[in-house]
Enzyme design. Sequence first.
Site, PDB file in Angstrom:
ATOM      1  N   ALA A   1       0.855  -1.189   0.000  1.00 29.21           N
ATOM      2  CA  ALA A   1       0.000   0.000   0.000  1.00 29.21           C
ATOM      3  C   ALA A   1       0.888   1.235   0.000  1.00 29.21           C
ATOM      4  O   ALA A   1       1.958   1.238   0.602  1.00 29.21           O
ATOM      5  CB  ALA A   1      -0.886   0.005   1.245  1.00 29.21           C
ATOM      6  N   ASP A   2       0.445   2.275  -0.700  1.00 28.39           N
ATOM      7  CA  ASP A   2       1.179   3.536  -0.634  1.00 28.39           C
ATOM      8  C   ASP A   2       0.449   4.462   0.350  1.00 28.39           C
ATOM      9  O   ASP A   2      -0.545   4.080   0.952  1.00 28.39           O
ATOM     10  CB  ASP A   2       1.347   4.158  -2.021  1.00 28.39           C
ATOM     11  CG  ASP A   2       0.021   4.480  -2.699  1.00 28.39           C
ATOM     12  OD1 ASP A   2      -0.999   4.679  -2.001  1.00 28.39           O
ATOM     13  OD2 ASP A   2       0.001   4.548  -3.941  1.00 28.39           O
ATOM     14  N   SER A   3       0.968   5.671   0.512  1.00 29.93           N
ATOM     15  CA  SER A   3       0.391   6.564   1.523  1.00 29.93           C
ATOM     16  C   SER A   3      -1.052   6.942   1.190  1.00 29.93           C
ATOM     17  O   SER A   3      -1.884   7.076   2.081  1.00 29.93           O
ATOM     18  CB  SER A   3       1.253   7.812   1.701  1.00 29.93           C
ATOM     19  OG  SER A   3       1.433   8.465   0.465  1.00 29.93           O
TER      20      SER A   3
ATOM     21  N   ASP B   1      -3.224   4.974  -0.401  1.00 31.40           N
ATOM     22  CA  ASP B   1      -4.004   3.788  -0.019  1.00 31.40           C
ATOM     23  C   ASP B   1      -4.262   3.795   1.482  1.00 31.40           C
ATOM     24  O   ASP B   1      -5.379   3.521   1.939  1.00 31.40           O
ATOM     25  CB  ASP B   1      -3.245   2.493  -0.367  1.00 31.40           C
ATOM     26  CG  ASP B   1      -3.108   2.255  -1.858  1.00 31.40           C
ATOM     27  OD1 ASP B   1      -4.016   2.637  -2.612  1.00 31.40           O
ATOM     28  OD2 ASP B   1      -2.084   1.665  -2.251  1.00 31.40           O
ATOM     29  N   ALA B   2      -3.221   4.100   2.258  1.00 31.74           N
ATOM     30  CA  ALA B   2      -3.336   4.097   3.712  1.00 31.74           C
ATOM     31  C   ALA B   2      -4.376   5.111   4.184  1.00 31.74           C
ATOM     32  O   ALA B   2      -5.199   4.807   5.057  1.00 31.74           O
ATOM     33  CB  ALA B   2      -1.978   4.368   4.359  1.00 31.74           C
TER      34      ALA B   2
END
Length: 76
Positions: free
Chosen positions: A34-36, A38-39
Amino acid sequence: MVFEKVRGIIADQLGVEDVESISRETSLMKDLEADSLDAVEIMMALEDEFEIEIPDEDAEKFTCIGDIASYIEQNM
């Protein structure tokens, strides 16, 4: 149970087909890539689902899915 709901939301957000592959020890960033963004989207979905607010400074401390589930259980 909170963990199953958290796992389901994360699987939906990231398009993980095998929900069972996500454990309490699974890392959002390392294991699920996950990237930021997504988070942030996952935190927003969790806040909606559980009707809680997760401050950014708390979210930054989560290292695995179990941390997220425990936080929600303690703050519901």
